[in-house]
Design an enzyme around this catalytic site. Sequence first.
Site, short mmCIF file in Angstrom:
data_model
loop_
_atom_site.label_atom_id
_atom_site.label_comp_id
_atom_site.label_asym_id
_atom_site.label_seq_id
_atom_site.Cartn_x
_atom_site.Cartn_y
_atom_site.Cartn_z
N SER A 1 49.91 38.07 39.39
CA SER A 1 49.70 36.65 39.69
C SER A 1 50.80 36.14 40.61
CB SER A 1 49.63 35.87 38.37
OG SER A 1 49.17 34.56 38.58
N ASP B 1 37.96 37.03 38.74
CA ASP B 1 39.23 36.33 38.63
C ASP B 1 39.35 35.26 39.71
OD1 ASP B 1 41.85 35.47 38.46
OD2 ASP B 1 42.72 37.48 38.36
N HIS C 1 41.98 36.94 34.15
CA HIS C 1 43.25 36.96 34.89
C HIS C 1 44.37 37.63 34.11
CE1 HIS C 1 46.00 35.76 38.03
NE2 HIS C 1 46.75 35.07 37.20
#
Length: 413
Positions: A251, A311, A362
């Site tokens: 991320s 995602d 995610h």
Amino acid sequence: MPNPIPNSPTLLSDSPPPLKSSNLSFPISSRSRASSSASQLAAGWREIQGLNNWENLVEPLHPLLRDEIVRYGEFVAACYEAFDLDPGSRRYLNCKYGKSSMLESVGLAESGYEVTKYIYATAPDISLPTIQASPCSSAAEARWIGYVATSSDTEVATLGRRDIVITFRGTVTNPEWMANLMSSLTPARLDPHDPRPEVKVEEGFLSLYTSDERSDKFGLGSCRCQLLSEISRLINKHRDEEVSITIAGHSMGSSLGLLLAYDIAELGFNAPGKIPVTVFSFGGPRVGNTGFKERCEELGVRVLRVVNVNDPITKMPGVVFNENFKRFRGGFEFPWSCSCYAHVGVELLVDFFKMHNPSCVHDLGSYIGLLRGQMKNPESPNLVDRAKGFFDGGGEWREAAVNMFNLVRSQWT
């Protein structure tokens, strides 16, 4: 081009699992390689690190590459496991463990790596009234963001080189979420001798990377200065060996990793062409514009992006104005296409989804658990069935929709 990595019948018989399913967590554990895999890695590590942009290794996914992706993913997972979010702890917003014991404490005692430095980043001082204050909401204070480690002398024989690994966790604290909200492009200007105004990156990520808060309790300067200093030291220490620089993140962490990789290459720290710089990105958003993408490619930065097709974070920022925008209207390139966001590197697509907890799309554990072949409770990926469930499921799907909306809103609104 033929696959440059020699194929062992034993290795290839361990075919990669189908990349469709769902999982919510995975254990961090030490992993030992079979001797056949170790010998292949030592001989073909440059291809695994992206020398040829992973040609013939991604589709289908080569088991040796899969194992290396998982291995670096476990190093990233260690960041989450070791990060202290207990406000009552003396190590609050720091690592729970000392450098000498950190990997052992999170189950990676046999990883063959030694932590050499902890890295801290300072979130920009932004005040957003819509975000509720919390013990984690103090801005302009350094927080532990990841670490630098090197392969031990014993591990060098297995890897075929001395590996310098830098890992970054994803967003956890409120100021970091605030930085993610700063979705505007700004010139990177990381090379003082050639600012390259056409190379632009997302402002929030750049701020996390370069902010220097000297008043914080660590007094270490910016995340960037810490990293470049340590990498320079390690390269000099191992200058007579074959060395690789591997950066892994999830991320927001993958964004910092890509900025670091670009920085290293732009400044020539990698002794141009001699030290490969590779990024393994898990669920990473876009970082810069097309100028940034083109410059990374020109510098030889290799990026392998592991992306769940479900995602939403991987589609941001630049949901509309992105690398595909210039294809509109017959491929005509609009004058402002230089302001479009663009992904960098090779994409490895996976597919997992869980209706009752859509935020798992995610989750780093879901990514790595899928690749490890330890997926549980697979759900049908059939979109027709999902659509039917949306209309028939009532409250369950309404709750799922709310959870997904909150995930996206927390990253970019």
